[in-house]
Scaffold this motif. Structure first.
Motif, PDB file in Angstrom:
ATOM      1  N   CYS A 194       2.575   0.801   3.581  1.00  0.00           N
ATOM      2  CA  CYS A 194       3.560   1.863   3.352  1.00  0.00           C
ATOM      3  C   CYS A 194       2.877   3.189   2.986  1.00  0.00           C
ATOM      4  CB  CYS A 194       4.502   1.399   2.248  1.00  0.00           C
ATOM      5  SG  CYS A 194       6.036   2.308   2.185  1.00  0.00           S
ATOM      6  N   HIS A 195       1.594   3.301   3.368  1.00  0.00           N
ATOM      7  CA  HIS A 195       0.852   4.518   3.045  1.00  0.00           C
ATOM      8  C   HIS A 195       0.992   5.549   4.169  1.00  0.00           C
ATOM      9  CE1 HIS A 195      -1.721   1.727   5.319  1.00  0.00           C
ATOM     10  NE2 HIS A 195      -2.038   2.827   5.990  1.00  0.00           N
ATOM     11  N   GLN A 196       0.762   6.780   3.851  1.00  0.00           N
ATOM     12  CA  GLN A 196       0.579   7.842   4.859  1.00  0.00           C
ATOM     13  C   GLN A 196      -0.138   8.990   4.180  1.00  0.00           C
ATOM     14  OE1 GLN A 196       3.707  10.342   6.276  1.00  0.00           O
ATOM     15  NE2 GLN A 196       4.914  10.230   4.400  1.00  0.00           N
ATOM     16  N   ASP A 240      -2.447   2.204  -4.414  1.00  0.00           N
ATOM     17  CA  ASP A 240      -2.287   3.610  -4.022  1.00  0.00           C
ATOM     18  C   ASP A 240      -3.547   4.371  -4.433  1.00  0.00           C
ATOM     19  OD1 ASP A 240      -1.078   6.292  -3.540  1.00  0.00           O
ATOM     20  OD2 ASP A 240       0.797   5.174  -3.505  1.00  0.00           O
ATOM     21  N   ILE A 241      -3.610   5.654  -4.083  1.00  0.00           N
ATOM     22  CA  ILE A 241      -4.772   6.467  -4.462  1.00  0.00           C
ATOM     23  C   ILE A 241      -4.820   6.632  -5.986  1.00  0.00           C
ATOM     24  CG2 ILE A 241      -5.003   7.729  -2.286  1.00  0.00           C
ATOM     25  CD1 ILE A 241      -3.400  10.021  -3.577  1.00  0.00           C
ATOM     26  N   GLU A 242      -6.023   6.933  -6.458  1.00  0.00           N
ATOM     27  CA  GLU A 242      -6.294   7.006  -7.903  1.00  0.00           C
ATOM     28  C   GLU A 242      -5.267   7.839  -8.667  1.00  0.00           C
ATOM     29  OE1 GLU A 242     -10.157   6.645  -9.150  1.00  0.00           O
ATOM     30  OE2 GLU A 242      -8.995   6.072 -10.944  1.00  0.00           O
ATOM     31  N   THR A 288       0.860  -1.187   0.000  1.00  0.00           N
ATOM     32  CA  THR A 288       0.000   0.000   0.000  1.00  0.00           C
ATOM     33  C   THR A 288       0.898   1.240   0.000  1.00  0.00           C
ATOM     34  OG1 THR A 288      -0.101   0.266   2.389  1.00  0.00           O
ATOM     35  CG2 THR A 288      -1.712  -1.246   1.404  1.00  0.00           C
ATOM     36  N   GLY A 289       0.432   2.318  -0.614  1.00  0.00           N
ATOM     37  CA  GLY A 289       1.314   3.490  -0.756  1.00  0.00           C
ATOM     38  C   GLY A 289       2.507   3.147  -1.625  1.00  0.00           C
ATOM     39  N   GLY A 290       2.287   2.187  -2.522  1.00  0.00           N
ATOM     40  CA  GLY A 290       3.379   1.654  -3.349  1.00  0.00           C
ATOM     41  C   GLY A 290       3.944   2.635  -4.363  1.00  0.00           C
ATOM     42  N   MET A 291       3.277   3.788  -4.527  1.00  0.00           N
ATOM     43  CA  MET A 291       3.789   4.818  -5.434  1.00  0.00           C
ATOM     44  C   MET A 291       4.528   5.919  -4.682  1.00  0.00           C
ATOM     45  SD  MET A 291       3.177   3.916  -8.485  1.00  0.00           S
ATOM     46  CE  MET A 291       3.441   5.428  -9.405  1.00  0.00           C
ATOM     47  N   GLY A 292       4.646   5.805  -3.371  1.00  0.00           N
ATOM     48  CA  GLY A 292       5.316   6.827  -2.567  1.00  0.00           C
ATOM     49  C   GLY A 292       6.835   6.700  -2.649  1.00  0.00           C
ATOM     50  N   PHE A 349      -7.150   2.812  -4.837  1.00  0.00           N
ATOM     51  CA  PHE A 349      -8.105   2.655  -3.727  1.00  0.00           C
ATOM     52  C   PHE A 349      -7.818   3.669  -2.633  1.00  0.00           C
ATOM     53  CE2 PHE A 349      -6.165  -0.076  -0.130  1.00  0.00           C
ATOM     54  CZ  PHE A 349      -4.887   0.398  -0.354  1.00  0.00           C
ATOM     55  N   ASN A 350      -8.721   3.676  -1.637  1.00  0.00           N
ATOM     56  CA  ASN A 350      -8.494   4.475  -0.438  1.00  0.00           C
ATOM     57  C   ASN A 350      -8.357   3.494   0.730  1.00  0.00           C
ATOM     58  OD1 ASN A 350      -8.614   6.019   1.858  1.00  0.00           O
ATOM     59  ND2 ASN A 350     -10.322   7.292   1.173  1.00  0.00           N
ATOM     60  N   VAL A 351      -7.164   3.426   1.298  1.00  0.00           N
ATOM     61  CA  VAL A 351      -6.861   2.419   2.329  1.00  0.00           C
ATOM     62  C   VAL A 351      -7.719   2.587   3.587  1.00  0.00           C
ATOM     63  CG1 VAL A 351      -4.975   3.668   3.497  1.00  0.00           C
ATOM     64  CG2 VAL A 351      -4.901   1.175   3.361  1.00  0.00           C
ATOM     65  N   SER A 385      -0.858   8.789  15.378  1.00  0.00           N
ATOM     66  CA  SER A 385      -1.329   7.712  14.482  1.00  0.00           C
ATOM     67  C   SER A 385      -0.261   6.626  14.360  1.00  0.00           C
ATOM     68  CB  SER A 385      -1.691   8.264  13.101  1.00  0.00           C
ATOM     69  OG  SER A 385      -0.533   8.742  12.424  1.00  0.00           O
ATOM     70  N   LYS A 386       1.006   7.030  14.333  1.00  0.00           N
ATOM     71  CA  LYS A 386       2.095   6.051  14.174  1.00  0.00           C
ATOM     72  C   LYS A 386       2.338   5.272  15.468  1.00  0.00           C
ATOM     73  CE  LYS A 386       3.034   6.528   9.889  1.00  0.00           C
ATOM     74  NZ  LYS A 386       3.153   5.405   8.956  1.00  0.00           N
ATOM     75  N   GLY A 387       2.068   5.919  16.615  1.00  0.00           N
ATOM     76  CA  GLY A 387       2.115   5.184  17.885  1.00  0.00           C
ATOM     77  C   GLY A 387       1.092   4.070  17.872  1.00  0.00           C
TER      78      GLY A 387
HETATM   79  N1  LIG Z   1      10.004   9.206   4.621  1.00  0.00           N
HETATM   80  C1  LIG Z   1      10.441   9.069   5.877  1.00  0.00           C
HETATM   81  O1  LIG Z   1      11.481   9.638   6.264  1.00  0.00           O
HETATM   82  C2  LIG Z   1       9.674   8.217   6.851  1.00  0.00           C
HETATM   83  C3  LIG Z   1      10.094   8.150   8.194  1.00  0.00           C
HETATM   84  C4  LIG Z   1       9.386   7.355   9.091  1.00  0.00           C
HETATM   85  C5  LIG Z   1       8.287   6.650   8.661  1.00  0.00           C
HETATM   86  N2  LIG Z   1       7.879   6.742   7.354  1.00  0.00           N
HETATM   87  C6  LIG Z   1       6.699   5.991   6.949  1.00  0.00           C
HETATM   88  O2  LIG Z   1       7.007   5.185   5.837  1.00  0.00           O
HETATM   89  C7  LIG Z   1       5.858   5.100   4.972  1.00  0.00           C
HETATM   90  C8  LIG Z   1       6.256   5.554   3.571  1.00  0.00           C
HETATM   91  O3  LIG Z   1       6.765   6.870   3.644  1.00  0.00           O
HETATM   92  P1  LIG Z   1       7.039   7.744   2.332  1.00  0.00           P
HETATM   93  O4  LIG Z   1       8.048   8.753   2.689  1.00  0.00           O
HETATM   94  O5  LIG Z   1       7.263   6.836   1.182  1.00  0.00           O
HETATM   95  O6  LIG Z   1       5.637   8.461   2.174  1.00  0.00           O
HETATM   96  P2  LIG Z   1       5.033   9.160   0.865  1.00  0.00           P
HETATM   97  O7  LIG Z   1       4.213  10.304   1.369  1.00  0.00           O
HETATM   98  O8  LIG Z   1       6.092   9.430  -0.146  1.00  0.00           O
HETATM   99  O9  LIG Z   1       4.086   8.022   0.277  1.00  0.00           O
HETATM  100  C9  LIG Z   1       2.859   7.690   0.869  1.00  0.00           C
HETATM  101  C10 LIG Z   1       1.980   7.060  -0.187  1.00  0.00           C
HETATM  102  O10 LIG Z   1       0.707   6.766   0.437  1.00  0.00           O
HETATM  103  C11 LIG Z   1      -0.299   7.082  -0.519  1.00  0.00           C
HETATM  104  N3  LIG Z   1      -1.583   7.354   0.150  1.00  0.00           N
HETATM  105  C12 LIG Z   1      -1.958   8.492   0.784  1.00  0.00           C
HETATM  106  N4  LIG Z   1      -3.230   8.396   1.209  1.00  0.00           N
HETATM  107  C13 LIG Z   1      -3.659   7.153   0.833  1.00  0.00           C
HETATM  108  C14 LIG Z   1      -4.910   6.487   0.951  1.00  0.00           C
HETATM  109  N5  LIG Z   1      -5.945   7.040   1.584  1.00  0.00           N
HETATM  110  N6  LIG Z   1      -5.037   5.236   0.416  1.00  0.00           N
HETATM  111  C15 LIG Z   1      -3.981   4.651  -0.227  1.00  0.00           C
HETATM  112  N7  LIG Z   1      -2.769   5.245  -0.383  1.00  0.00           N
HETATM  113  C16 LIG Z   1      -2.614   6.491   0.155  1.00  0.00           C
HETATM  114  C17 LIG Z   1       0.245   8.328  -1.241  1.00  0.00           C
HETATM  115  O11 LIG Z   1      -0.420   8.554  -2.472  1.00  0.00           O
HETATM  116  C18 LIG Z   1       1.713   7.989  -1.380  1.00  0.00           C
HETATM  117  O12 LIG Z   1       1.998   7.347  -2.605  1.00  0.00           O
HETATM  118  C19 LIG Z   1       4.778   5.985   5.591  1.00  0.00           C
HETATM  119  O13 LIG Z   1       3.924   5.190   6.372  1.00  0.00           O
HETATM  120  C20 LIG Z   1       5.577   6.911   6.480  1.00  0.00           C
HETATM  121  O14 LIG Z   1       4.822   7.391   7.560  1.00  0.00           O
HETATM  122  C21 LIG Z   1       8.548   7.512   6.443  1.00  0.00           C
END
Ligand SMILES: NC(=O)c1ccc[n+]([C@@H]2O[C@H](COP(=O)([O-])OP(=O)(O)OC[C@H]3O[C@@H](n4cnc5c(N)ncnc54)[C@H](O)[C@@H]3O)[C@@H](O)[C@H]2O)c1
Length: 273
Positions: free
Chosen positions: A106-108, A52-54, A27-31, A78-80, A187-189
């Motif tokens: 892996c979403h946020q 990931d989101i649309e 999930t969040g695979g495009m992040g 989708f919306n997780v 939320s992360k806690g």
């Molecule tokens: N980047 C960092 O330094 C860091 C540090 C600690 C933890 N994290 C955690 O690691 C994970 C990945 O981080 P990142 O930097 O790649 O984040 P990012 O913001 O680059 O990617 C998050 C992805 O989640 C997707 N998303 C958002 N809302 C969504 C929804 N409702 N449904 C489905 N997908 C949704 C976004 O479109 C995006 O592709 C996250 O959970 C983040 O909290 C990241």
């Protein structure tokens, strides 16, 4: 079933890391990190489902990844945070691949007013962050993890934060335009507590539940932030998304067959002092 032996010569250790034939949902695979995870899992021969989101374009990315790797991938919009969407994800993956071996949450959600001061945070933003980050992880674990438990195997990897366990050093953000909102930490806690809970809850069902905690993953941050970060980090630099991916290969593969309830901190030592 693990080989009952004390002779390591009988083991192919490289094969233990192979993901060939495993179906992995990210999930969040495009992040930022999700893209590194998808690529790494594809290179280790998994069938990756990029969810990931649309607007993220997961379908298109998955198509290109399939062509490049010669292995079947899937993109899913989708919306997780919505139960019906997650249910639909599970059904579509089972229709295409017939099984699910791994789930990486892996979403946020970074809302428009994500970095607002605590005193000025509005309920809509708080709810949106918690709904995506925590409820989304609960829903995928419940719906996809239950499938794994019924089938007697699976690996779940959740992503909390250093701020699940330590408070942000507010000096890190001095002179920069960013911060770390309480909604994110809270939320992360929750993600960390949920993951710990599920690791023992599903252990007897053969489902392993672990976590990866990245920290300070570089994404064209402003110079001042990068300088501040280097000052406070034992390794004196930010990390790169590809440096987080080794941990996900380990946790999804048979190399970690006896690991559950763990949290691999890829944080450059941030929480070590
Ligand atoms: N980047 C960092 O330094 C860091 C540090 C600690 C933890 N994290 C955690 O690691 C994970 C990945 O981080 P990142 O930097 O790649 O984040 P990012 O913001 O680059 O990617 C998050 C992805 O989640 C997707 N998303 C958002 N809302 C969504 C929804 N409702 N449904 C489905 N997908 C949704 C976004 O479109 C995006 O592709 C996250 O959970 C983040 O909290 C990241």
């Amino acid at each position: 079933m693990q080989k009952r032996t004390t002779n390591p010569e009988e083991i192919n250790f490289k094969d233990k890391f192979d993901l060939k034939g495993k179906v992995i949902i990210i999930t969040g695979g495009m992040g930022l990190i999700g893209r590194a995870f998808s690529e790494a899992c594809a290179q280790y021969c998994a069938n990756v489902v990029i969810a990931d989101i649309e607007s993220a374009g997961a379908e298109d990315h998955a198509r290109k990844l399939s062509e490049r790797s010669g292995n079947e991938m899937m993109g899913f919009s989708f919306n997780v945070g919505k139960r019906d969407d997650v249910q639909n994800l599970k059904e579509k993956v089972l229709e295409k691949f017939g099984k699910i071996d791994g789930l990486v949450n892996c979403h946020q959600n970074k809302t428009a007013k994500f970095f607002a001061k605590f005193e000025e945070y509005v309920d809509e933003d708080w709810d949106a962050v918690v709904e995506t980050n925590l409820k989304g992880t609960y829903l995928t674990c419940q719906i996809i993890g239950s499938y794994m438990a019924e089938n007697g195997s699976g690996s779940i990897v959740n992503m909390p934060s250093t701020y699940s366990v330590v408070a942000p050093n507010q000096n890190l953000y001095k002179g920069t335009s960013i911060g770390c909102p309480a909604a994110y930490s809270a939320s992360k806690g929750g993600v960390m507590a949920l993951s710990q809970y599920l690791s023992t809850y599903w252990a007897e069902k053969g489902v392993r539940v672990n976590q990866i905690t990245p920290h300070g993953v570089w994404n064209n941050h402003e110079d001042q932030f990068e300088k501040n970060f280097a000052n406070f980090s034992p390794l004196q630099r930010m990390s790169y998304n590809h440096e987080v991916a080794g941990a996900v290969i380990f946790l999804l593969s048979d190399a970690s067959s006896y690991v559950t309830g763990d949290n691999i901190r890829v944080d450059g030592g941030w929480t070590a002092w």
